[in-house]
Structure formats: structure tokens, C-alpha cells
Design a protein around this motif. Structure first.
Motif: not given
Length: 628
Positions: A18-22, A30-34, A333-338
């Protein structure tokens, strides 16, 4: 291939999903950007892993070809075996080298990414408003810097290569098996297709179940915190058994929910795992191969590659659950970091201004945490240098919020706060914190030496200056009693009590020597002995400075130069103690309520004692300092 335990899909990743939204299909932005800074090296690692996976299949193909040559029965064929043996050895070596290189490259790329991310997070967190960190605590920062970056390590350094390996090798295997016998090759695909069907059935409705899973885990966490923090209170009233009832109910509720979920999916999830198990696939191919051989549809040598390679065709389904869980965790994790990196930093002034003097003025100040409901509204207030101003009022009236505006924990929603004629938003942060200090109830000490904790505001201060401030804060004797004195590391072999930590923070504020101080009831939770020492330390700290005090016990601020009464975010009264009592307004009602409630209860909150020491003595010292 190791079979997975029978359970209804990757439930532990529910919160992350749910947090990842994907979903797992495709990589979210977000994952690609990081991963952008190391994308080239990760792509090369993926390529090497694909080569390693394909090369790892070749020895099995070579063995099957050797079996065919040996069963041909021609002596001359023996010389033709050596090229196949050489091919098997060379392919195995290539697989080893490329697999090792892929793992090393992915780990190096991930190591650089972790370092870069943690540096970015550290720089950005350092620019965030202090109010965001104090409101949300340190859990958000800890999760992003430690847990979430570690989740990306698992994804990039391990899961990515594992997925490439389990998806690449079966493709080559299937292509080769179709060249041997397309009919038996079709049978080798049946377990894979059946596993996909059963797994999808087992995961039907998993989104709602995962949401409930996350809610159930949250209830357990909340009950555990309540159990840990409240057990002493329950036991003190002889109700020790009651302390754990909510926790037990939460765990029992989770067990009932999870057991029901497992029972509802047990048959399909177990079947999905069994049909792709290597032993089951091998049994299927052996039986069907025996039929083909006895019917002269294929030779025994042609059956060998199916027995060697066939079980690997369905191998991806055997690891799909854990890999999906790891991918979802990485996405979340990528979403939360972003989100943390995108949190608005404290704006730095385009044209910096320096204050002239230390007069603080609030004009038309309003503030809202959510942008809709005002916590403060239309506040006008002046803090004259060398005076004590006390904020009082019922709980939730906005006292702490108003005080937090001075050290710029937050920026005002409307109006202005000026220091020495300069808007706080125009004063560089380094200059602001040289002029405005604060001592709060919740003291935070670094895991560093006592001396370094005192020198936090002035790292270049001498040992003598630090010791002088420690003496003034009434903490020097306690420090010298520590194993290594001022060199003792806080939080390791020695843990300071709340009152000792508070006095250490006062020594820190003394050394920083800020002319404006914000005090948030620094003695609220101290024992009587510590409170007396803290009050002495506060008197030394307050002398000659502009003081804003958040007061819960009105008896401690009777001598303040100005008492400001807040109600619902508005200033309803202000003046000196005697004048406000004579006015018979809200302050007089609060004073009478506290006087009749007794010395151990203030505004509904129990306290150790109510001695009129702190601000009275501070006010006297300020006036003496100003006179000098």
C-alpha cells in the motif's frame, strides 16, 4: 529448487504494497529515479547475470549430447566427446566468472547508491524545519536512512539478479527441449502453467486481506507500546493482569484472522507449490518419457535432457512469493525515501538580513499545521530584551506552537515574527541559532562524550569554558564522578537520569550563549532534588537574557515581567501576576483552580512539586544582569 512454505502469498509485504502505491508489474518512478546514478552499472550486472544463467545451462545440454553419443554405440564417436566436454567446462567457467562479476558489480553499484542516498538524506534532513522532526519523531528518519536504504540493497544487489537468473535460464532450456522433442516439451510447460493458475487463485482478494493484515499488525504494535509503557501504572494499582489484556486480545485477533486466511487459501497455495516442485516435475517427465520411449516416439538418450533440465522450466514459480515480497518492499522503500527527500526544506532567504538587537515582535501571527485549521490566530506580542515572558493557558491553547515559532521550528502561516527588526525568514539559520536557544522537556543527547555534548553549540569552545558552564548548570560534580569524567561517552557504559540530562542541556545552552531563550517547563518531570538543581541552573542561564517560558505551574512565574494567557490560539490576557489576578479573568480562574487543586496537580497533570523557584529567581537574575 527449494519449495516454499504453504502460506497465502507474501502477506508480510502488505503494508509496503500500500505504501508503495504500485504493483509488481513495472518499476515505479521513485525507484527508477533513485537508481538513476547507478543504472548503467546495474544494467551491465543484469547482462552479465543473464550470460551466467545461459552459460550455466550449456553444461547440462552438453551432458545430454554426450549421453546421445554414448548410446549411439560407435567407437569412433568417443573422439567427438572431448569437444562437448570442453564446451561444458568452458561454459561452466564463463557462468562462474560472469555470475561473480555480476554480483560484485551489483554490490559495488548498490554500495555507491547507499552512500549517495544517505548523504542526500543527511543533507536534506539538516535543512528540514525542526518542527517536522519534533512532530513526527525520529522514526521516519531512522526508517528512511536505515531500513529503507537496506531494503533497496536487497532489491538491487540480490533480488534483481535472482529474478534475471530464474527467468533467463528457463527460456533457453525450453527452446532447447523443443528442438529435442516438442511433444514432451509441451508436457514440461504444464506444471508452470498450472502453478501460475493456482497461484493466481490463491492470491485472489489478497489486496483486502493484506490491508487487514497491516491493520492487525498495527494493533499489535500499539498494544505492545501501551503494555510496555503502562504496566507500571497498572501494577501500582494492583491490576497487573489488566496490563496485558489488550495486547493479548490484539495478538489473538491477529492469530484468528491469519489462521482464517491460511485456511481459505491452504489448498490452492499448497497445490501451487507442489505442482512446480522439482520432484513432482521430474516424476511427471519420467512417466511421460517412459511412455514415449516404450512407444518408440523418442530414444532413451533424448529423454536425458528432459530429466536434467525439465524441472528448471517451472523453477520461477517456486520463488515467486519471496521475490514479489522483496520487490514490493523495495518499491515502498523508494516511495518513502522520495517522500522524505521531497519534503519542503526550510527556505533560505534570497537576501539575508541580520538583526539589530534582540527585540522580538510578533504581529498578526497565525499558524496552521494542516493549512486549514488555525492553531494560532492574530497573535500580537513583544518580547523586550532582558525580560521574562510566560505563556500560560489550558492544554491545547497553542503555547508550545507559539514558542516553536521563535527558533523557527515552523514558519508562520500569516503575519510576521521579527528579531531585531529582521523577519526570522530573512535571517540565515546559522545566525538565528546563535541568537535564539531553547531548553525543552524532552532532552536529546548525542552518543558522544559529555564534553562534546556540552560543546554542541560551540564546537571550538575550550575545556575550561565547558567546565565553567557545567558548574553553573550544577552538573559538574556528577560529570567528574563518571568513569572518564568529561570524556565519558553518553549512552554506552553510563546513562544519565532525566534531571542530569536536563542540566547537561542547560550547560550546552549556557555555552552557546544565545541572548534569547525559550524554556518549555524544563522541570516538569524532575524529582524534587533534581528540580532544585535545575532551577538553580536555569537561574544562571536566564540572567541577562530575553526569556520566553511555557509555564504549566503558575506559581513558578509570579515574578515574570509579562504573563500572556492563550486560549484557542488567541491572546486573551497579558500583564503582571497581580494585575491579572485583580482583573478577575481567565488567569485568575486558572490560578484559583491550581491553588485549590493542591501542589501536586496542575491543569490536570500530576507534578512532583510546585515550588515558586524557577522563573521568580530567573526574573530577579535578569533584572540584576540588566542593571549591571
Amino acid at each position: 529448487m527449494k519449495s516454499q512454505p504453504s502460506e497465502p502469498g507474501p502477506a508480510p509485504a502488505a503494508q509496503d504494497t500500500e505504501a508503495g502505491g504500485a504493483g509488481t508489474a513495472g518499476t515505479p518512478p521513485p525507484l527508477r529515479a533513485l537508481a538513476e546514478p547507478v543504472r548503467g552499472r546495474l544494467a551491465l550486472a543484469v547482462g552479465l547475470q543473464a550470460v551466467a544463467a545461459l552459460a550455466g545451462v550449456v553444461p547440462f545440454i552438453a551432458v545430454s549430447r554426450i549421453a546421445g553419443r554414448l548410446t549411439a554405440g560407435s567407437p569412433a564417436d568417443g573422439e567427438a566427446l572431448w569437444p562437448l566436454v570442453a564446451l561444458a567446462c568452458a561454459s561452466g567457467f564463463v557462468a562462474l566468472v560472469c555470475g561473480t562479476a555480476a554480483g560484485a558489480l551489483a554490490h559495488l553499484a548498490d554500495n555507491d547508491l547507499q552512500l549517495a542516498l544517505r548523504r542526500r538524506l543527511a543533507r536534506h534532513i539538516g535543512r528540514l524545519p525542526l518542527g517536522r522532526l519534533t512532530d513526527r519523531g525520529t522514526s521516519e528518519v531512522k526508517q528512511a536512512v536505515q531500513d529503507d536504504v537496506s531494503a533497496l540493497h536487497t532489491l538491487f544487489a540480490h533480488t534483481l539478479l535472482d529474478v534475471v537468473s530464474v527467468l533467463t535460464a528457463p527460456v533457453l532450456i525450453l527452446v532447447y527441449l523443443f528442438t529435442v522433442d516438442w511433444r514432451l516439451a509441451l508436457f514440461s510447460v504444464v506444471p508452470l502453467l498450472l502453478g501460475v493458475f493456482l497461484f493466481s487463485r490463491a492470491m485472489a482478494g489478497a489486496a483486502a486481506q493484506m490491508a487487514e493484515f497491516g491493520a492487525a499488525v498495527g494493533r499489535i504494535s500499539a498494544a505492545a507500546v501501551e503494555f510496555a509503557s503502562g504496566i507500571a501504572v497498572f501494577k501500582s494499582f494492583g491490576r497487573g493482569r489488566k496490563a496485558h489484556e489488550r495486547f493479548v486480545r490484539a495478538t489473538e485477533g491477529f492469530a484468528d484472522f491469519f489462521s482464517g486466511w491460511v485456511r481459505s487459501t491452504l489448498v490452492t497455495s499448497t497445490a501451487a507449490i507442489l505442482v512446480v516442485a522439482p520432484a513432482v516435475v521430474l516424476l511427471l517427465l519420467t512417466v511421460m518419457g517412459a511412455v514415449f520411449v516404450t512407444q518408440d516416439w523418442m530414444t532413451g538418450a533424448e529423454l536425458v535432457p528432459f530429466l536434467l533440465l525439465g524441472p528448471a522450466v517451472a523453477a520461477p514459480m517456486g520463488v515467486v512469493g519471496p521475490r514479489i515480497q522483496q520487490i514490493r518492499a523495495g518499491q515502498a522503500a523508494a516511495v518513502r525515501i522520495t517522500e522524505l527527500l521531497d519534503a519542503p526544506a526550510l527556505p533560505e532567504p534570497a537576501t539575508p538580513a541580520l538583526p539589530v538587537g534582540h527585540h522580538i515582535s510578533l504581529r498578526g501571527v497565525s499558524f496552521s499545521y494542516d493549512g486549514h485549521t488555525d492553531v494560532l490566530s492574530g497573535v500580537d506580542l513583544d518580547l523586550v530584551p532582558g525580560t521574562v515572558t510566560a505563556l500560560v493557558g489550558p492544554s491545547g491553547s497553542g503555547k508550545s506552537t507559539l514558542a516553536s515559532l521563535l527558533p523557527r521550528f515552523h514558519d508562520v502561516t500569516a503575519g510576521t515574527v521579527t528579531l531585531g527588526g529582521a523577519d526570522l525568514r530573512d535571517i540565515p539559520a546559522t545566525e538565528l541559532y546563535r541568537r535564539v536557544g531553547f531548553v525543552l522537556q524532552d532532552v536529546r543527547l548525542l552518543r558522544a562524550s559529555v564534553a562534546d555534548n556540552i560543546r554542541l553549540g560551540r564546537p571550538d569552545a575550550t575545556d575550561e569554558e565547558g567546565e565553567r558552564c557545567a558548574r553553573a548548570a550544577r552538573i559538574h560534580d556528577r560529570i567528574t564522578a563518571l568513569p572518564d569524567g568529561y570524556a565519558t561517552e553518553v549512552g554506552t557504559a553510563v546513562t544519565l537520569s532525566g534531571g542530569e540530562a536536563q542540566r547537561l542541556s542547560i550547560a550546552r545552552a549556557l555555552l552557546a550563549d544565545a541572548p534569547v531563550l525559550v524554556l518549555d517547563e524544563a522541570t516538569a518531570y524532575a524529582d524534587p532534588h533534581s528540580e532544585a538543581l535545575i532551577q538553580d541552573a536555569l537561574s544562571a542561564l536566564a540572567a541577562g537574557r530575553t526569556l520566553l517560558v511555557i509555564a504549566h505551574r503558575l506559581s513558578t512565574i509570579r515574578s515574570a515581567d509579562r504573563i500572556v494567557v492563550l486560549e484557542d490560539g488567541r491572546v486573551t490576557e497579558q500583564g503582571r501576576h497581580d494585575d491579572l489576578l485583580a482583573a478577575g479573568g481567565r488567569y485568575a480562574a486558572l490560578w484559583e483552580a491550581q491553588r485549590t487543586a493542591g501542589p501536586d496537580e496542575t491543569d490536570g497533570v500530576p507534578h512532583q512539586r510546585s515550588a515558586p523557584v524557577g522563573a521568580d529567581r530567573a526574573a530577579d537574575d535578569i533584572r540584576e544582569g540588566s542593571a549591571r
